[in-house]
Design a protein around this motif. Structure first.
Motif, short mmCIF file in Angstrom:
data_model
loop_
_atom_site.label_atom_id
_atom_site.label_comp_id
_atom_site.label_asym_id
_atom_site.label_seq_id
_atom_site.Cartn_x
_atom_site.Cartn_y
_atom_site.Cartn_z
N GLY B 263 0.77 -1.16 -0.12
CA GLY B 263 0.04 0.05 -0.15
C GLY B 263 0.89 1.22 -0.10
O GLY B 263 0.87 2.03 -0.95
N VAL B 337 -3.54 1.19 3.63
CA VAL B 337 -4.62 1.23 2.75
C VAL B 337 -5.42 2.40 2.38
O VAL B 337 -5.62 2.99 1.33
N LEU B 372 -6.69 -3.68 -1.98
CA LEU B 372 -6.07 -3.81 -0.67
C LEU B 372 -6.78 -3.68 0.63
O LEU B 372 -6.48 -4.28 1.40
#
Lengths: 255, 392
Positions: B263, B337, B372
Motif C-alpha cells: 500500500g 490502505v 488492498l
C-alpha cells in the motif's frame, strides 16, 4: 586459473561531480560511490572465465576507505576474495602512479589473467591497463569485445572502427574489456550474504615508488563550473529546416 | 544506518531494482493484457534468491526476514512493478509457510521421512522458482468467513492413506498456473475447529479450474475459481489435522504487513510519478507544480505516505524481533490502505485526463490498489477484529 579483476569506485554517473578547491582533484567524499560501470563487465568476464575453466577470481581496488564497498560488490557478484589498496599517500595519484601501485601489488602473485574495464567513467584515460601490462612485461589484449580462453592461449576480438582485430597471446596476460561484452549479473541474495564471509584484505601502498598528488606528472591548473544551460537555437521549418539543422550540427562539429 | 540500510540490505535493494528493470517493467503491460506472469520470471526470482527471500536456508530459502521482504516490495514498486505482479510472483508468501511449519513439526517429532516428503516436493522447488504455490481459502458463498467453509476432505474407507476432497474455492490467486494449492478443507466438525490445510497438487484428477476470473486490477496476476470432485490426495499432504484455522491465523500478521507495505510503496511510486508530471506539465504558461494548490496536494500525499511507512516499518521490525504484532499489523494495514486509496486518487486527479488513460502508470495503480482494502482481511473485518483485540 587465477584471475585478478581490477575495479575502481567512481562517483555515481548521475550525481553532480565537483573538483575540490584545495587540490583540484575529484571530491570523492561528497558523492555516492559506485563500481565503475565498465568494471562490472570486467568482473562478469572474469566470473565467466572462472566458471568455464575453474580457478579463482580476486577483485583488486585502489582507493580511499569507502572504495571497499566496490571490492565488496565484486565479492557479492561472485569473486572469491578481495584486495583493497588503501593508503593516504595514494591520494591524488595520476594514471602512472596508479598503474605502478597496481602492478607492484599484482606482481609475482601467480595471476594468469588480469582483467580491467577499458576505462573509468571519471577519468576516462583508458591507459592504466596498457601501463600495467608494460610494467609487468605482459602481453596486452585491450578493448576486448570477446574473450576466449583455450589452455594457455587467450584470444580476443579487439574493437576497432572498421570492425575487430583478432589478437592472441599466451597467459599470463592483461585484458581490458569494452561495454556490451556481456551482461553483468546482479548479486543474488545468497551472493550478498556470502560476500560478508569472503576474505577482503586491506593492504598499504607498496613502498619504493613515488605516488600521490605531489608525484603526478599531470596537473590541473584551473577549472571552472560548467556554465548554465543557454537558450537553444530555434529553427522554423520553412522547407529548409533539415538543411538548417545539419548546418547547425556541422557548426558545432557534431557531424 | 538503520536496520533497513545495512550494507547487505542496500545491496539487496540494488539487486531488486536491477531485477525489476531488467526482467519486469518492459514486459509488464503485455502480462497485464495476457492475465499471466510467465513461469520463467519465477525461475529468475529463484536464481536471485527472491522467491525464498524470507525463508530458512535449511529448506532452500535465502535466510532473510520480513525486513528483507519489505525492502523487496518497496524497491520493486519503486522501480515500476505493480501490486498485482508482486501478488502473482510471490503467492508462496501465503501458501508455503504452512507447509514449512508442518515439515518442522514432523522433524521435531522425529518423522524425518514425512518431513523430507514435504520439503522435497512442496518447499524446495518453490524456493527455487521451479514450482508455483497458491493458497485456497475463500469459497463461492463464503467470503471472509473461514469457519463456515464447506470443502470437505474425507478418508477413503478403502485406503486410509488417502483423503478424498470435494468442494469449490474462489478468488484464488495464481491458481491457474499453480502446481499446488494449500487448501483449507473441513476434516472435522463444524466451525473453525474442524478446518485443516491440505496440499492439493493441481495435476490430481478431479481438480479443475472452473473459471478464470476477470478483475478490475491486479490483471497480470491470474485468479481462479476451483472445483474439486473426488480429488484423491495422499494423507501425507495434510498439514496437521484440524490445525488449519490456527495456522492461517498465525500467518495473517505477515500477510497483512506485506499488504501494508504494498500500500504505502504503491502510494510512494504514485507520488514520485505525480511530482515528475507536475514539474513537466505546463498549464497557462507555467509548470503545474508552480500552483500552490498542487504543491499542497503533494505535501499531503507525502505526509500520509511517510506516516504509513514509518509505522509499518516499525511493526515489521517488531515482528523481526519476534514480538507479537497482531493488533499493530491490523493498524498498519488500515493506515497504509487508507493512504494508498487517497494517494492514487490524487495522483490520477493531478495527472488530469492523462491519468485516466490506460497507458499511464497511475491509472493502473488506481485500479490495482482497490483490492488492498478487501483482500487479506477486508477493512471492516480488520476493524472488528481490532475492537476485540483492544477489548472495546
Amino acid at each position: 586459473m587465477k584471475i585478478a579483476v581490477c575495479v575502481k569506485q567512481v562517483p555515481d554517473t548521475w550525481a553532480e561531480k565537483k573538483l575540490s578547491d584545495s587540490d583540484k582533484t575529484l571530491d570523492r567524499e561528497s558523492v555516492d560511490g559506485v563500481m565503475n560501470e565498465l568494471d562490472e563487465y570486467a568482473v562478469e568476464e572474469a566470473l565467466l572465465i572462472k566458471e568455464a575453466n575453474d580457478g579463482e577470481v580476486v577483485a583488486v581496488s585502489m582507493g580511499p576507505d569507502k572504495a571497499e564497498e566496490t571490492v565488496r560488490k565484486a565479492l557479492q557478484m561472485g569473486a572469491d576474495s578481495g584486495i583493497h589498496i588503501v593508503d593516504d599517500s595514494l591520494a591524488g595519484s595520476d594514471s602512472v602512479a596508479t598503474a605502478k601501485t597496481l602492478a607492484a601489488t599484482l606482481k609475482d602473485q601467480g595471476y594468469d589473467l588480469i582483467i580491467f574495464g577499458s576505462e573509468s567513467t571519471d577519468a576516462r584515460m583508458s591507459v592504466v591497463p596498457a601501463m600495467v601490462a608494460e610494467l609487468l612485461d605482459l602481453p596486452q589484449l585491450t578493448f576486448a569485445s570477446k574473450v576466449s580462453v583455450d589452455g594457455d592461449a587467450v584470444t580476443i576480438q579487439r574493437q576497432a572502427d572498421y570492425g575487430y582485430d583478432e589478437v592472441q597471446a599466451s597467459t599470463p596476460a592483461v585484458i581490458s574489456v569494452v561495454e556490451k561484452i556481456n551482461e553483468p549479473r546482479y548479486p543474488s541474495f545468497k551472493g550478498i550474504m556470502a560476500a560478508k564471509k569472503k576474505p577482503l584484505e586491506s593492504v598499504a601502498a607498496p613502498s619504493g615508488e613515488p605516488v600521490g598528488l605531489a608525484s603526478a606528472r599531470t596537473e590541473i591548473l584551473e577549472f571552472a563550473e560548467r556554465p548554465p544551460k543557454a537558450a537553444g537555437v530555434k529553427i522554423e521549418d520553412d522547407g529548409t529546416g533539415g538543411v538548417k539543422v545539419a548546418d547547425f550540427l556541422a557548426e558545432q562539429k557534431l557531424i | 544506518m538503520d536496520e533497513f540500510t545495512t550494507p547487505e540490505r542496500t545491496a539487496l535493494a540494488e539487486t531488486v531494482r536491477e531485477f525489476t528493470q531488467r526482467h519486469i517493467t518492459a514486459e509488464l503491460p503485455q502480462w497485464e493484457a495476457e492475465g499471466r506472469i510467465p513461469v520463467k520470471l519465477h525461475r529468475l526470482a529463484g536464481e536471485a534468491g527472491l522467491a525464498g527471500l524470507s525463508y530458512p536456508e535449511a529448506v532452500g530459502g535465502s535466510g532473510g526476514d520480513l525486513v528483507d521482504t519489505t525492502i523487496m516490495i518497496e524497491e520493486m514498486l519503486g522501480a515500476g512493478a505493480s501490486g498485482g505482479l508482486i501478488a502473482g510472483l510471490f503467492t508462496q508468501g501465503i501458501a508455503t509457510p504452512h507447509v514449512i511449519d508442518e515439515a518442522q513439526r514432523r522433524r521435531d517429532r522425529g518423522e524425518t521421512q514425512a518431513a523430507d516428503y514435504l520439503e522435497d516436493n512442496y518447499i524446495r522447488p518453490v524456493m527455487a522458482g521451479d514450482m508455483i504455490a497458491s493458497l485456497g481459502v475463500t469459497e463461492p458463498d463464503g467470503g471472509s468467513d473461514v469457519s463456515g467453509l464447506r470443502t470437505r476432505a474425507q478418508s477413503d474407507p478403502e485406503d486410509p492413506d488417502t483423503l478424498i476432497v470435494n468442494g469449490a474455492k474462489t478468488f484464488i490467486t495464481s491458481a491457474i498456473r499453480a502446481d499446488y494449492v494449500t487448501t483449507a478443507v473441513r476434516t472435522g466438525g463444524p466451525g473453525a475447529a474442524g478446518v485443516s490445510l491440505l496440499v492439493i497438487p493441481t495435476a490430481a484428477p478431479g481438480f479443475t479450474v472452473a473459471r478464470e476470473l476477470d478483475k478490475m486490477g491486479w490483471r497480470c496476476s491470474d485468479t481462479a475459481e476451483l472445483a474439486f470432485v473426488d480429488v484423491r490426495v495422499p494423507r501425507l499432504n495434510l498439514l496437521g489435522a484440524e490445525q488449519g484455522f490456527a495456522s492461517l491465523a498465525r500467518h495473517f500478521a505477515v500477510e497483512r504487513l506485506t499488504l501494508a507495505v504494498t500500500g504505502y510503496a504503491t502510494a510512494q511510486r504514485c507520488l514520485d510519478l505525480t511530482i515528475e508530471y507536475a514539474r513537466n506539465r505546463e498549464t497557462f504558461g507555467k509548470p503545474l507544480i508552480s500552483r500552490q494548490v498542487i504543491r499542497h496536494d503533494l505535501v499531503e500525499m507525502h505526509r500520509q505516505i511517510d506516516v504509513a511507512r514509518t509505522y509499518t516499518r516499525d511493526v515489521v521490525l517488531a515482528h523481526a524481533r519476534g514480538e507479537e504484532v497482531m493488533t499493530r499489523a491490523l493498524i498498519a494495514k488500515q493506515t497504509a490502505v487508507d493512504t494508498c486509496s487517497y494517494v492514487v486518487d490524487r495522483a490520477v486527479q493531478i495527472h488530469g485526463g492523462a491519468g485516466y488513460m490506460k497507458d499511464s502508470e497511475v491509472e493502473r495503480h488506481y485500479r490495482d490498489s482497490r483490492i488492498l482494502g478487501i483482500g487479506g482481511g477486508a477493512n471492516e473485518v480488520m476493524t472488528d477484529l481490532a475492537s476485540k483485540l483492544l477489548g472495546y
